[in-house]
Enzyme design. Structure first.
Site, PDB file in Angstrom:
ATOM      1  N   SER A  65     -39.559 -14.936 -18.183  1.00 36.42           N
ATOM      2  CA  SER A  65     -40.504 -14.497 -19.208  1.00 36.42           C
ATOM      3  C   SER A  65     -41.816 -15.261 -19.183  1.00 36.42           C
ATOM      4  O   SER A  65     -42.844 -14.741 -19.628  1.00 36.42           O
ATOM      5  CB  SER A  65     -39.863 -14.618 -20.597  1.00 36.42           C
ATOM      6  OG  SER A  65     -39.441 -15.945 -20.842  1.00 36.42           O
ATOM      7  N   GLY A 102     -35.854 -13.030 -19.517  1.00 37.50           N
ATOM      8  CA  GLY A 102     -34.413 -13.278 -19.558  1.00 37.50           C
ATOM      9  C   GLY A 102     -33.805 -13.629 -18.224  1.00 37.50           C
ATOM     10  O   GLY A 102     -32.602 -13.894 -18.149  1.00 37.50           O
ATOM     11  N   ASN A 107     -34.047 -20.619 -18.149  1.00 38.45           N
ATOM     12  CA  ASN A 107     -33.003 -19.956 -18.934  1.00 38.45           C
ATOM     13  C   ASN A 107     -31.632 -20.555 -18.651  1.00 38.45           C
ATOM     14  O   ASN A 107     -30.784 -20.644 -19.547  1.00 38.45           O
ATOM     15  CB  ASN A 107     -32.998 -18.456 -18.654  1.00 38.45           C
ATOM     16  CG  ASN A 107     -34.205 -17.756 -19.253  1.00 38.45           C
ATOM     17  OD1 ASN A 107     -34.754 -18.196 -20.260  1.00 38.45           O
ATOM     18  ND2 ASN A 107     -34.641 -16.681 -18.627  1.00 38.45           N
ATOM     19  N   ASP A 112     -41.959 -18.708 -31.503  1.00 41.77           N
ATOM     20  CA  ASP A 112     -40.624 -19.113 -31.063  1.00 41.77           C
ATOM     21  C   ASP A 112     -40.600 -20.522 -30.499  1.00 41.77           C
ATOM     22  O   ASP A 112     -39.531 -21.083 -30.250  1.00 41.77           O
ATOM     23  CB  ASP A 112     -40.041 -18.115 -30.061  1.00 41.77           C
ATOM     24  CG  ASP A 112     -40.854 -17.991 -28.773  1.00 41.77           C
ATOM     25  OD1 ASP A 112     -41.746 -18.826 -28.527  1.00 41.77           O
ATOM     26  OD2 ASP A 112     -40.595 -17.039 -28.005  1.00 41.77           O
ATOM     27  N   HIS A 143     -42.558 -19.687 -25.722  1.00 46.48           N
ATOM     28  CA  HIS A 143     -43.465 -18.930 -24.863  1.00 46.48           C
ATOM     29  C   HIS A 143     -44.920 -19.236 -25.187  1.00 46.48           C
ATOM     30  O   HIS A 143     -45.323 -19.175 -26.355  1.00 46.48           O
ATOM     31  CB  HIS A 143     -43.194 -17.427 -25.012  1.00 46.48           C
ATOM     32  CG  HIS A 143     -41.821 -17.041 -24.583  1.00 46.48           C
ATOM     33  ND1 HIS A 143     -40.775 -16.905 -25.470  1.00 46.48           N
ATOM     34  CD2 HIS A 143     -41.318 -16.785 -23.356  1.00 46.48           C
ATOM     35  CE1 HIS A 143     -39.676 -16.574 -24.804  1.00 46.48           C
ATOM     36  NE2 HIS A 143     -39.977 -16.491 -23.524  1.00 46.48           N
TER      37      HIS A 143
END
Length: 237
Positions: free
Chosen positions: A54, A92, A120, A203, A206
């Site tokens: 991402s 993801g 991730n 969040d 990002h």
């Protein structure tokens, strides 16, 4: 300089809700994304392919805002350099997922391959041996496709959610792989962005559009050396 210990994340599980698509195997989203990365490359241009998650995909950016691969394309264009950027980022994506789609990605022209995966895996606490093994297999596949493809490895760090030993071992994946494979290394893709509230989306993971500009600088510091070397060698010929 900011370190992984300053990588403040409200909750690492946010990653799973914001980027919850599984990157194991093929999914409709994955197939649709892959179909969009086919590019018509101008004759004589080389392809810089960003293969990541991402962060590379520019997750959460608004229309008109640029992710770091697109910012780098604008930089390349401003310098009138014969390179075209292909963004193969997928939100993801894990290293296992990347390993599963690398063969398809390599069906197109690639001259410089920037590998940005692993974050991730780290946020999910996957044993460090697994992402390292998967990244090595991706590197091997790229080299098997064409040993002349220049691979650049983007380093990643994670917060100490799973203990300091895990955090340290995870961080070491990237310099170890770079040394073992003789690869240029971007030490930490999120340097000077991770943990800085105003440079990250709500969040805490990002980057904002401003944060993406700094990521582009981090990448360009290494990529520009590769491009300069290639251009010098081409001129010498």
């Amino acid at each position: 300089m900011r370190t992984a210990l300053q990588y403040i994340i409200v909750c690492s599980l946010i990653l799973f809700t914001s980027c919850k698509n599984s990157s194991e195997g093929n999914t409709p989203e994955k197939n649709a994304q892959d179909s969009r990365i086919e590019e018509t490359v101008a004759e004589g241009n080389e392809v810089i392919l960003f293969f990541g998650n991402s962060l590379t995909a520019g997750y959460g950016l608004s229309e008109g805002e640029l992710g770091f691969p697109e910012i780098i394309q604008k930089k390349i264009d401003s310098l009138d350099l014969p390179y075209e950027v292909v963004n193969a980022g997928l939100s993801g994506e894990t290293t296992a997922g990347g390993k599963g789609r690398i063969d398809w990605i390599l069906n197109q022209q690639v001259d410089i391959f920037i590998l940005e995966l692993g974050g991730n895996d780290g946020l999910r606490g996957i044993p460090v041996s697994e992402p390292k093994k998967n990244l090595q297999e991706i590197i091997d596949k790229v080299r098997a496709k064409d040993p002349d493809i220049q691979i650049i490895l983007a380093g990643m760090q994670i917060p100490p959610n799973f203990g300091q030993d895990y955090t340290s071992n995870f961080k070491n994946i990237y310099p170890e792989l770079a040394e073992e494979n003789d690869l240029p290394l971007i030490p930490f893709l999120l340097e000077n962005v991770a943990g800085i509230r105003e440079l990250n989306q709500s969040d805490g993971i990002h980057p904002t559009a401003e944060g993406q500009k700094i990521l582009a600088e981090n990448v360009w510091a290494i990529l520009s050396e590769i491009i300069q070397k290639e251009q010098t060698e081409e001129f010498a010929e």
